[in-house]
Design a protein around this motif. Sequence first.
Motif, short mmCIF file in Angstrom:
data_model
loop_
_atom_site.label_atom_id
_atom_site.label_comp_id
_atom_site.label_asym_id
_atom_site.label_seq_id
_atom_site.Cartn_x
_atom_site.Cartn_y
_atom_site.Cartn_z
N ALA A 59 -18.32 7.92 21.23
CA ALA A 59 -17.18 8.24 22.12
C ALA A 59 -16.05 8.87 21.31
CB ALA A 59 -16.70 6.98 22.83
N ARG A 60 -15.77 8.33 20.12
CA ARG A 60 -14.71 8.90 19.27
C ARG A 60 -15.05 10.33 18.83
NH1 ARG A 60 -14.15 3.56 17.86
NH2 ARG A 60 -15.56 3.57 16.09
N ILE A 61 -16.31 10.58 18.50
CA ILE A 61 -16.72 11.93 18.12
C ILE A 61 -16.50 12.89 19.29
CG2 ILE A 61 -18.73 13.38 17.54
CD1 ILE A 61 -19.78 10.96 15.89
N LEU A 62 -16.86 12.46 20.48
CA LEU A 62 -16.67 13.30 21.67
C LEU A 62 -15.19 13.57 21.93
CD1 LEU A 62 -19.35 11.59 23.91
CD2 LEU A 62 -19.40 13.98 23.17
N LEU A 63 -14.36 12.55 21.80
CA LEU A 63 -12.93 12.71 22.06
C LEU A 63 -12.26 13.62 21.03
CD1 LEU A 63 -11.95 9.11 23.11
CD2 LEU A 63 -11.94 11.15 24.56
N ARG A 64 -12.74 13.60 19.80
CA ARG A 64 -12.12 14.39 18.72
C ARG A 64 -12.71 15.79 18.59
NH1 ARG A 64 -12.40 9.60 14.25
NH2 ARG A 64 -10.69 8.35 15.07
N PHE A 65 -13.74 16.09 19.37
CA PHE A 65 -14.43 17.36 19.20
C PHE A 65 -13.53 18.54 19.57
CE2 PHE A 65 -17.06 20.84 20.92
CZ PHE A 65 -17.67 21.21 19.74
N VAL A 66 -13.46 19.48 18.63
CA VAL A 66 -12.78 20.75 18.85
C VAL A 66 -13.77 21.84 18.44
CG1 VAL A 66 -10.86 22.23 18.17
CG2 VAL A 66 -10.52 19.76 18.37
N PRO A 67 -14.12 22.75 19.35
CA PRO A 67 -15.08 23.80 18.96
C PRO A 67 -14.57 24.62 17.79
CG PRO A 67 -14.64 23.86 21.32
CD PRO A 67 -13.66 22.90 20.71
N PRO A 68 -15.46 25.02 16.91
CA PRO A 68 -15.03 25.86 15.79
C PRO A 68 -14.64 27.24 16.28
CG PRO A 68 -17.41 25.71 15.84
CD PRO A 68 -16.90 24.77 16.90
N ARG A 121 -29.86 15.97 32.96
CA ARG A 121 -28.82 16.51 32.09
C ARG A 121 -27.64 16.93 32.96
NH1 ARG A 121 -31.99 22.18 30.57
NH2 ARG A 121 -31.87 22.99 32.68
N GLN A 122 -26.43 16.79 32.39
CA GLN A 122 -25.23 17.13 33.15
C GLN A 122 -24.10 17.46 32.19
OE1 GLN A 122 -24.40 14.46 36.38
NE2 GLN A 122 -22.28 15.12 36.53
N TRP A 123 -23.25 18.43 32.59
CA TRP A 123 -22.08 18.82 31.82
C TRP A 123 -20.90 17.94 32.20
CZ3 TRP A 123 -22.57 21.98 27.87
CH2 TRP A 123 -23.62 22.91 27.86
N PHE A 124 -20.09 17.58 31.18
CA PHE A 124 -18.90 16.76 31.39
C PHE A 124 -17.78 17.25 30.47
CE2 PHE A 124 -22.47 13.85 32.12
CZ PHE A 124 -22.15 13.33 33.36
N PRO A 125 -16.51 17.07 30.88
CA PRO A 125 -15.43 17.24 29.92
C PRO A 125 -15.60 16.16 28.84
CG PRO A 125 -14.56 17.16 32.17
CD PRO A 125 -16.02 16.77 32.23
N PRO A 126 -15.20 16.42 27.60
CA PRO A 126 -15.41 15.44 26.53
C PRO A 126 -14.83 14.06 26.84
CG PRO A 126 -14.76 17.53 25.58
CD PRO A 126 -14.64 17.67 27.08
N GLU A 127 -13.67 13.99 27.51
CA GLU A 127 -13.05 12.70 27.82
C GLU A 127 -13.92 11.89 28.78
OE1 GLU A 127 -11.25 15.71 29.22
OE2 GLU A 127 -11.10 16.07 27.08
N VAL A 128 -14.53 12.56 29.73
CA VAL A 128 -15.42 11.88 30.69
C VAL A 128 -16.69 11.44 29.98
CG1 VAL A 128 -16.74 12.15 32.82
CG2 VAL A 128 -14.44 13.13 32.65
N ALA A 129 -17.26 12.33 29.16
CA ALA A 129 -18.47 11.99 28.41
C ALA A 129 -18.23 10.78 27.53
CB ALA A 129 -18.92 13.19 27.57
N ALA A 130 -17.05 10.71 26.90
CA ALA A 130 -16.73 9.58 26.02
C ALA A 130 -16.73 8.27 26.80
CB ALA A 130 -15.38 9.80 25.35
N ASP A 131 -16.30 8.30 28.06
CA ASP A 131 -16.31 7.09 28.89
C ASP A 131 -17.72 6.71 29.33
OD1 ASP A 131 -13.59 6.63 28.79
OD2 ASP A 131 -13.17 7.72 30.65
N LEU A 132 -18.63 7.66 29.36
CA LEU A 132 -19.98 7.40 29.86
C LEU A 132 -20.94 6.87 28.82
CD1 LEU A 132 -20.41 10.53 32.15
CD2 LEU A 132 -20.07 8.16 32.88
N VAL A 133 -20.73 7.24 27.54
CA VAL A 133 -21.65 6.76 26.49
C VAL A 133 -21.29 5.32 26.12
CG1 VAL A 133 -22.11 9.09 25.62
CG2 VAL A 133 -20.27 7.72 24.59
#
Length: 161
Positions: A141-150, A123-135
């Motif tokens: 990837a679109r869900i990761l890029l659009r994610f905004v915490p509530p 397991r590893q932490w990533f910024p959402p933009e990096v995670a989107a490139d990895l999946v």
Amino acid sequence: MGRQDQIAPFSEGGVGAKIQYGALCWRQGPAGVEVLLITSRDTGRWVIPKGWPMPGLAPEAAAAQEAWEEAGVEGVMNPVSLGRYGYHKVLSAEAQVPCAVAVYGLRVVRLAEQFPEVKERRRQWFPPEVAADLVHEPELARILLRFVPPREGRPAPIAGE
């Protein structure tokens, strides 16, 4: 090119797709939001925790249970879906099933050192933009890029709204 590469892309209206529930595990890091990815057991690809429906559990509770089993995550689950993505689950060399994964946000409060699949995954932490490139799944990837915490006390909006 492997068998997985020869499959047509998932269609949200795909006939016969099996439902799964996934957790987008996140935290506020020093540089902003970070999301947790884990490796799949079979190929080592970066994925989010996900799994099949569980009798007696709401979809978001099943996603939280998968996050615990696969990543050792404990946290606060948002009951509002962030969206869904599709992929083909390989069951054997000859069998695959199309799956639609409903994704729920889970704010991580604690990561356990010991959990059921600790020896089977990384397991590893990533910024959402990096995670989107990895999946590998474009819809994830679109869900990761659009994610905004509530904001505290308010559920997250559904992706695309």
